[in-house]
Write a protein that holds these residues in place. Structure first.
Motif, PDB file in Angstrom:
ATOM      1  N   GLU A  35       0.981  -1.191  -0.077  1.00  0.00           N
ATOM      2  CA  GLU A  35       0.031  -0.066  -0.002  1.00  0.00           C
ATOM      3  C   GLU A  35       0.869   1.151  -0.101  1.00  0.00           C
ATOM      4  OE1 GLU A  35      -2.763  -0.326   3.110  1.00  0.00           O
ATOM      5  OE2 GLU A  35      -4.087  -1.535   2.297  1.00  0.00           O
ATOM      6  N   ARG A  36       2.017   1.169  -0.392  1.00  0.00           N
ATOM      7  CA  ARG A  36       2.890   2.347  -0.303  1.00  0.00           C
ATOM      8  C   ARG A  36       3.765   2.528  -1.704  1.00  0.00           C
ATOM      9  NH1 ARG A  36       6.863  -0.863   3.053  1.00  0.00           N
ATOM     10  NH2 ARG A  36       8.646  -1.440   1.942  1.00  0.00           N
ATOM     11  N   VAL A  37       4.203   3.527  -1.867  1.00  0.00           N
ATOM     12  CA  VAL A  37       5.099   3.745  -3.056  1.00  0.00           C
ATOM     13  C   VAL A  37       6.410   4.326  -2.444  1.00  0.00           C
ATOM     14  CG1 VAL A  37       5.379   5.432  -5.005  1.00  0.00           C
ATOM     15  CG2 VAL A  37       3.032   4.367  -4.456  1.00  0.00           C
ATOM     16  N   GLY A  38       7.533   3.779  -3.089  1.00  0.00           N
ATOM     17  CA  GLY A  38       8.805   4.203  -2.872  1.00  0.00           C
ATOM     18  C   GLY A  38       9.465   3.366  -1.683  1.00  0.00           C
ATOM     19  N   PRO A  39      10.436   3.846  -1.219  1.00  0.00           N
ATOM     20  CA  PRO A  39      11.145   3.238  -0.076  1.00  0.00           C
ATOM     21  C   PRO A  39      10.462   3.367   1.060  1.00  0.00           C
ATOM     22  CG  PRO A  39      12.334   5.142  -0.555  1.00  0.00           C
ATOM     23  CD  PRO A  39      11.254   4.864  -1.517  1.00  0.00           C
ATOM     24  N   PRO A  40      10.562   2.394   2.180  1.00  0.00           N
ATOM     25  CA  PRO A  40       9.798   2.545   3.408  1.00  0.00           C
ATOM     26  C   PRO A  40      10.068   3.571   4.500  1.00  0.00           C
ATOM     27  CG  PRO A  40      11.614   0.884   3.668  1.00  0.00           C
ATOM     28  CD  PRO A  40      11.598   1.438   2.048  1.00  0.00           C
ATOM     29  N   VAL A  41       9.207   3.988   5.128  1.00  0.00           N
ATOM     30  CA  VAL A  41       9.430   5.243   6.307  1.00  0.00           C
ATOM     31  C   VAL A  41       9.873   4.544   7.394  1.00  0.00           C
ATOM     32  CG1 VAL A  41       8.377   6.951   7.378  1.00  0.00           C
ATOM     33  CG2 VAL A  41       7.421   6.543   4.999  1.00  0.00           C
ATOM     34  N   THR A  48      -6.195   4.377   9.015  1.00  0.00           N
ATOM     35  CA  THR A  48      -6.988   5.525   8.098  1.00  0.00           C
ATOM     36  C   THR A  48      -7.103   5.114   6.537  1.00  0.00           C
ATOM     37  OG1 THR A  48      -5.014   6.646   8.026  1.00  0.00           O
ATOM     38  CG2 THR A  48      -6.553   7.231   9.869  1.00  0.00           C
ATOM     39  N   VAL A  49      -5.677   4.721   6.132  1.00  0.00           N
ATOM     40  CA  VAL A  49      -5.713   4.252   4.566  1.00  0.00           C
ATOM     41  C   VAL A  49      -6.995   3.199   4.268  1.00  0.00           C
ATOM     42  CG1 VAL A  49      -4.575   3.113   2.968  1.00  0.00           C
ATOM     43  CG2 VAL A  49      -3.383   5.059   4.287  1.00  0.00           C
ATOM     44  N   ALA A  50      -7.204   2.244   5.204  1.00  0.00           N
ATOM     45  CA  ALA A  50      -8.205   1.447   4.888  1.00  0.00           C
ATOM     46  C   ALA A  50      -9.686   1.794   4.932  1.00  0.00           C
ATOM     47  CB  ALA A  50      -7.941   0.036   6.002  1.00  0.00           C
ATOM     48  N   GLY A  94       4.307   8.411   1.074  1.00  0.00           N
ATOM     49  CA  GLY A  94       3.698   9.210   2.258  1.00  0.00           C
ATOM     50  C   GLY A  94       2.422   9.945   2.001  1.00  0.00           C
ATOM     51  N   VAL A  95       2.186  10.150   0.688  1.00  0.00           N
ATOM     52  CA  VAL A  95       0.837  10.976   0.462  1.00  0.00           C
ATOM     53  C   VAL A  95      -0.052  10.062  -0.199  1.00  0.00           C
ATOM     54  CG1 VAL A  95       0.016  12.838  -1.082  1.00  0.00           C
ATOM     55  CG2 VAL A  95       2.463  12.995  -0.301  1.00  0.00           C
ATOM     56  N   TYR A  96      -1.194  10.057   0.579  1.00  0.00           N
ATOM     57  CA  TYR A  96      -2.279   9.193   0.448  1.00  0.00           C
ATOM     58  C   TYR A  96      -3.485  10.114   0.226  1.00  0.00           C
ATOM     59  CZ  TYR A  96       0.229   5.162   1.837  1.00  0.00           C
ATOM     60  OH  TYR A  96       1.271   4.274   1.954  1.00  0.00           O
ATOM     61  N   GLU A  97      -4.335  10.089  -1.008  1.00  0.00           N
ATOM     62  CA  GLU A  97      -5.356  10.867  -1.371  1.00  0.00           C
ATOM     63  C   GLU A  97      -6.680  10.040  -1.917  1.00  0.00           C
ATOM     64  OE1 GLU A  97      -2.637  14.587  -3.168  1.00  0.00           O
ATOM     65  OE2 GLU A  97      -3.863  13.477  -4.393  1.00  0.00           O
ATOM     66  N   VAL A  98      -7.734  10.474  -1.788  1.00  0.00           N
ATOM     67  CA  VAL A  98      -9.083  10.092  -2.118  1.00  0.00           C
ATOM     68  C   VAL A  98     -10.146  11.061  -2.508  1.00  0.00           C
ATOM     69  CG1 VAL A  98      -9.953   9.991   0.198  1.00  0.00           C
ATOM     70  CG2 VAL A  98     -10.590   8.191  -1.365  1.00  0.00           C
TER      71      VAL A  98
END
Length: 341
Positions: free
Chosen positions: A140-146, A306-308, A318-322
């Motif tokens: 559920e992420r893009v790019g390297p882990p945080v 919150t993403v679910a 880190g940027v999640y939009e809907v």
């Protein structure tokens, strides 16, 4: 209303080094290793002490590497959001291979970077360990882990990372620039942002013009790129003679009324960042767009829950939009974050 304290910093102190207490017991290798893991006890205190010396001040140079596809969006009006870095900490990154540590494509012929100056440290934060972004599943992420340590993932570098507070949009400051780094380490300033003209001016001379060829949506010969779209949901406002005006920040010292005429660019008496907030399905978000009866929202504190709950998609690290129906939003309001100027 939030009041932000700001102590006056001289120009020579705007960009300072991160301090690492090296000794026989504390080696560079140890610090770098601790920056890549969830340390505990004395080790956790040590890495937190080091991270705390990476300070953003008013006027600090900030940078964000961009994929080639994002350059046209910036020229059309996209603003700063998501993960970013201090220019001081990335000064050694020159070629696309160097910038790959921060997610750039090492095989690309050029790396594009957005550079601006911070208005105030309150606009920036960094993720902490113990949930949040660091607990979001890989699919559920893009790019390297945080990592949650405040440092970018790297086996060799020690680069503190930041993200915009609440992952909100930050209005660009005057004279922000779009830069290109070539394989030989050359730096080319391609465009500069001119808020009074509401657009970007091309600075790239003939020798750098080929860097613009092939950029999606960008005409290499176009000297001026006007901003498109409606007024952003995050903008600077100021007061002059008891009246409110759109404002411009040119840190560290200049904050003025946004006006085409130089004679009308009065210094503002107060300055605030006005950002749209709302809740959807109980999740706090900032507004980043609208179309008809739908609003584009960005999660302010993304985590697995919150993403679910929102079904938000990861647009970049880190940027999640809907998109959400406007009728279902609650607590819709504009919040003014006042800076001390």
């Amino acid at each position: 209303m939030t009041i932000v304290d700001h102590s006056v910093i001289s120009p020579g102190e705007l960009d300072g080094p991160m301090l690492v207490p090296l000794s026989r017991e504390v080696s560079w290798e140890r610090i770098q290793r601790l920056s890549q893991q969830h340390a505990r006890g004395v080790d956790a205190e040590l890495i937190e002490t080091v991270r705390a010396t990476a300070v953003v001040r008013r006027g600090t140079r900030m940078v964000k590497p961009l994929p080639a596809r994002a350059v046209a969006g910036v020229l059309r009006g996209a603003v700063v959001s998501g993960f970013c870095y201090r220019g001081y900490d990335t000064a050694s990154l020159r070629s696309p291979g160097d910038w790959s540590v921060l997610g750039a494509d090492p095989s690309a012929p050029v790396t594009f970077v957005l550079r601006w100056r911070a208005v105030d440290p309150v606009d920036y934060a960094y993720p902490k360990a113990g949930g949040g972004l660091s607990a979001i599943p890989a699919h559920e992420r893009v790019g390297p882990p945080v990592l949650g340590t405040g440092f970018a993932p790297s086996s060799t570098e020690l680069i503190p990372e930041f993200h915009t507070a609440d992952f909100a949009d930050l209005p660009l400051t005057a004279n922000a620039s779009l830069i290109a780094y070539t394989p030989d380490g050359s730096e080319a300033i391609l465009y500069t942002y001119q808020p009074e003209q509401r657009g970007w001016l091309r600075l790239a001379g003939p020798q750098w013009r080929p860097l613009l060829y092939g950029l999606p949506g960008v005409a290499p010969e176009q000297e001026y790129h006007p901003l498109h779209g409606e007024r952003a949901f995050s903008r600077l406002v100021g007061r002059f003679q008891e009246a409110e005006h759109d404002a411009v920040a040119d840190p560290p010292e200049t904050f003025r009324v946004l006006a085409m005429s130089r004679a009308a660019r009065f210094p503002v008496d107060s300055l605030a960042r006005r950002t749209r907030y709302a809740r959807w399905r109980g999740v706090l978000c900032t507004g980043v767009g609208a179309e008809g009866d739908w609003a584009r929202l960005r999660i302010s504190d993304p985590d697995a829950v919150t993403v679910a709950a929102t079904g938000a998609q990861c647009q970049e690290r880190g940027v999640y939009e809907v998109w959400a129906p406007v009728a279902e939003l609650t607590e819709v309001h504009d919040m003014d974050l006042y800076y001390e100027i």
